[in-house]
Design a protein around this motif. Sequence first.
Motif, mmCIF file in Angstrom:
data_model
loop_
_atom_site.group_PDB
_atom_site.id
_atom_site.type_symbol
_atom_site.label_atom_id
_atom_site.label_comp_id
_atom_site.label_asym_id
_atom_site.label_seq_id
_atom_site.Cartn_x
_atom_site.Cartn_y
_atom_site.Cartn_z
ATOM 1 N N ILE A 75 0.833 -1.209 0.000
ATOM 2 C CA ILE A 75 0.000 0.000 0.000
ATOM 3 C C ILE A 75 0.864 1.253 0.000
ATOM 4 O O ILE A 75 0.601 2.216 -0.738
ATOM 5 C CB ILE A 75 -0.953 -0.017 1.212
ATOM 6 C CG1 ILE A 75 -1.998 -1.125 1.029
ATOM 7 C CG2 ILE A 75 -1.645 1.339 1.368
ATOM 8 C CD1 ILE A 75 -2.887 -1.352 2.228
ATOM 9 N N VAL A 76 1.926 1.248 0.816
ATOM 10 C CA VAL A 76 2.815 2.411 0.880
ATOM 11 C C VAL A 76 3.458 2.664 -0.485
ATOM 12 O O VAL A 76 3.587 3.818 -0.919
ATOM 13 C CB VAL A 76 3.890 2.207 1.976
ATOM 14 C CG1 VAL A 76 4.971 3.277 1.878
ATOM 15 C CG2 VAL A 76 3.249 2.225 3.356
ATOM 16 N N LYS A 77 3.846 1.591 -1.190
ATOM 17 C CA LYS A 77 4.463 1.744 -2.512
ATOM 18 C C LYS A 77 3.494 2.356 -3.522
ATOM 19 O O LYS A 77 3.906 3.002 -4.479
ATOM 20 C CB LYS A 77 4.942 0.378 -3.031
ATOM 21 C CG LYS A 77 6.192 -0.137 -2.340
ATOM 22 C CD LYS A 77 6.816 -1.292 -3.092
ATOM 23 C CE LYS A 77 5.862 -2.450 -3.295
ATOM 24 N NZ LYS A 77 6.533 -3.633 -3.918
ATOM 25 N N LEU A 78 2.200 2.148 -3.299
ATOM 26 C CA LEU A 78 1.204 2.645 -4.241
ATOM 27 C C LEU A 78 1.021 4.157 -4.181
ATOM 28 O O LEU A 78 0.724 4.792 -5.187
ATOM 29 C CB LEU A 78 -0.149 1.988 -3.977
ATOM 30 C CG LEU A 78 -0.401 0.582 -4.494
ATOM 31 C CD1 LEU A 78 -1.803 0.144 -4.123
ATOM 32 C CD2 LEU A 78 -0.224 0.525 -6.009
ATOM 33 N N PHE A 79 1.177 4.739 -3.011
ATOM 34 C CA PHE A 79 0.754 6.126 -2.811
ATOM 35 C C PHE A 79 1.406 7.120 -3.761
ATOM 36 O O PHE A 79 0.706 7.967 -4.356
ATOM 37 C CB PHE A 79 0.930 6.540 -1.353
ATOM 38 C CG PHE A 79 -0.296 6.266 -0.536
ATOM 39 C CD1 PHE A 79 -1.230 7.262 -0.319
ATOM 40 C CD2 PHE A 79 -0.556 5.006 -0.027
ATOM 41 C CE1 PHE A 79 -2.386 7.021 0.417
ATOM 42 C CE2 PHE A 79 -1.706 4.745 0.706
ATOM 43 C CZ PHE A 79 -2.627 5.758 0.922
ATOM 44 N N PRO A 80 2.726 7.087 -3.964
ATOM 45 C CA PRO A 80 3.297 8.055 -4.921
ATOM 46 C C PRO A 80 2.738 7.885 -6.331
ATOM 47 O O PRO A 80 2.635 8.858 -7.078
ATOM 48 C CB PRO A 80 4.800 7.735 -4.878
ATOM 49 C CG PRO A 80 5.021 6.998 -3.608
ATOM 50 C CD PRO A 80 3.760 6.242 -3.361
ATOM 51 N N GLY A 96 -13.587 -2.093 0.251
ATOM 52 C CA GLY A 96 -13.267 -1.031 1.194
ATOM 53 C C GLY A 96 -11.873 -0.498 0.949
ATOM 54 O O GLY A 96 -11.620 0.722 0.997
ATOM 55 N N GLU A 97 -10.967 -1.395 0.644
ATOM 56 C CA GLU A 97 -9.568 -1.038 0.365
ATOM 57 C C GLU A 97 -9.464 -0.120 -0.852
ATOM 58 O O GLU A 97 -8.725 0.874 -0.840
ATOM 59 C CB GLU A 97 -8.782 -2.322 0.131
ATOM 60 C CG GLU A 97 -7.357 -2.170 -0.300
ATOM 61 C CD GLU A 97 -6.772 -3.510 -0.701
ATOM 62 O OE1 GLU A 97 -5.937 -3.522 -1.606
ATOM 63 O OE2 GLU A 97 -7.145 -4.551 -0.104
ATOM 64 N N THR A 98 -10.203 -0.448 -1.922
ATOM 65 C CA THR A 98 -10.106 0.369 -3.127
ATOM 66 C C THR A 98 -10.863 1.690 -2.971
ATOM 67 O O THR A 98 -10.513 2.680 -3.612
ATOM 68 C CB THR A 98 -10.619 -0.391 -4.367
ATOM 69 O OG1 THR A 98 -11.955 -0.859 -4.136
ATOM 70 C CG2 THR A 98 -9.702 -1.568 -4.672
ATOM 71 N N ALA A 99 -11.875 1.713 -2.111
ATOM 72 C CA ALA A 99 -12.539 2.983 -1.795
ATOM 73 C C ALA A 99 -11.547 3.936 -1.144
ATOM 74 O O ALA A 99 -11.512 5.132 -1.464
ATOM 75 C CB ALA A 99 -13.730 2.738 -0.874
ATOM 76 N N THR A 100 -10.729 3.395 -0.255
ATOM 77 C CA THR A 100 -9.718 4.222 0.410
ATOM 78 C C THR A 100 -8.668 4.717 -0.577
ATOM 79 O O THR A 100 -8.274 5.893 -0.551
ATOM 80 C CB THR A 100 -9.038 3.417 1.540
ATOM 81 O OG1 THR A 100 -10.036 3.016 2.485
ATOM 82 C CG2 THR A 100 -7.979 4.250 2.248
ATOM 83 N N LEU A 101 -8.203 3.828 -1.445
ATOM 84 C CA LEU A 101 -7.229 4.243 -2.454
ATOM 85 C C LEU A 101 -7.813 5.322 -3.369
ATOM 86 O O LEU A 101 -7.134 6.295 -3.711
ATOM 87 C CB LEU A 101 -6.794 3.031 -3.281
ATOM 88 C CG LEU A 101 -5.912 2.004 -2.573
ATOM 89 C CD1 LEU A 101 -5.719 0.775 -3.460
ATOM 90 C CD2 LEU A 101 -4.559 2.602 -2.205
ATOM 91 N N THR A 102 -9.072 5.144 -3.764
ATOM 92 C CA THR A 102 -9.731 6.149 -4.598
ATOM 93 C C THR A 102 -9.789 7.487 -3.885
ATOM 94 O O THR A 102 -9.532 8.544 -4.464
ATOM 95 C CB THR A 102 -11.148 5.681 -4.979
ATOM 96 O OG1 THR A 102 -11.074 4.428 -5.653
ATOM 97 C CG2 THR A 102 -11.842 6.693 -5.875
#
Length: 310
Positions: A75-80, A96-102
């Motif tokens: 998840i941390v690698k995804l943020f940038p 729920g996970e993809t809602a947060t990423l969105t």
Amino acid sequence: MRILAIRYSGLGDVVMLLQTLEKLKNKYENCHITLLTDKSNISLKDISCGMIDEVISLDRSVFRKRKYFLSLVEIVKLFPKIRKQFDMTIDFQNFGETATLTYFTNAKIKLGSPKKDKYNYGYTEIIKRSDHNHRSQLFSRIAKVNDNLDYSKLCLNNEAINFKEQLKNQIDKNKKTIGLNIGSTQDSRRWNENNFSKLNDILKANYNILIFIGPCEKAYKYAFKEDSFFIEDINLIKLSGAISICDCFISNDTGPVHIAAALQISTLTLFSTGNDFNVGALSNKKQSIKNVNINKITVNEVIEKLNNLI
């Protein structure tokens, strides 16, 4: 228009999503689509007929195995990457996970159709969820494009074409070719290896038979005779090349059958829990058989349906 499309899994669903991505390309001039997906689907970009411009991947297996530290690392690698300048984020997964990423993307427009209201925070616009018809049509509604039932397409690249030609040189050019895909993500959805073996023994007098097995199906090779032609230990690109030489592809309800449909190969899908109208191959050249106890589907039933296609 720069769009981030989120769909982790499965392979078949990502293939079915391509028809929606094509509609987005047609709707928005100079549309650039980045797909956030599981690492196993990365190479779909190379055969997506230009519908996927870029891929951001993650390893979903660490989530399924509940490796919490590695999950956090993913998840941390995804943020940038997801904080790049996107104009629109479309969540086709709706976890729920993809809602947060969105939520954490910097897109002004964030579309989703969550199954639970508690995930509504992730989106600027909630698309009313309706699963009454094909899943690909739900994808189109989430993207706010027309939800006509359309077909996804795959385009073989040089690697796929070269592998296809290698295989064609190993089979009888005077016979039609049948692909048997014996695997499934769940055992309850798998027509077993003994059934496929019986089918193989009956068909091989008149057809070339290619038996497709993944890493999890190697244990089932025992059921087949030594002269059987196995397609194994290949990547997704070569898999597409191999499928493309088939005149018909017989499969459990799993990803490769959707690849076959996207390559305009006739398909025969064996269902237990799913339904063709909801998750079936996007094709007008298909047959299907359903039985809640999938192994009660008989070899004769499969041959009868095959004859309708061939």
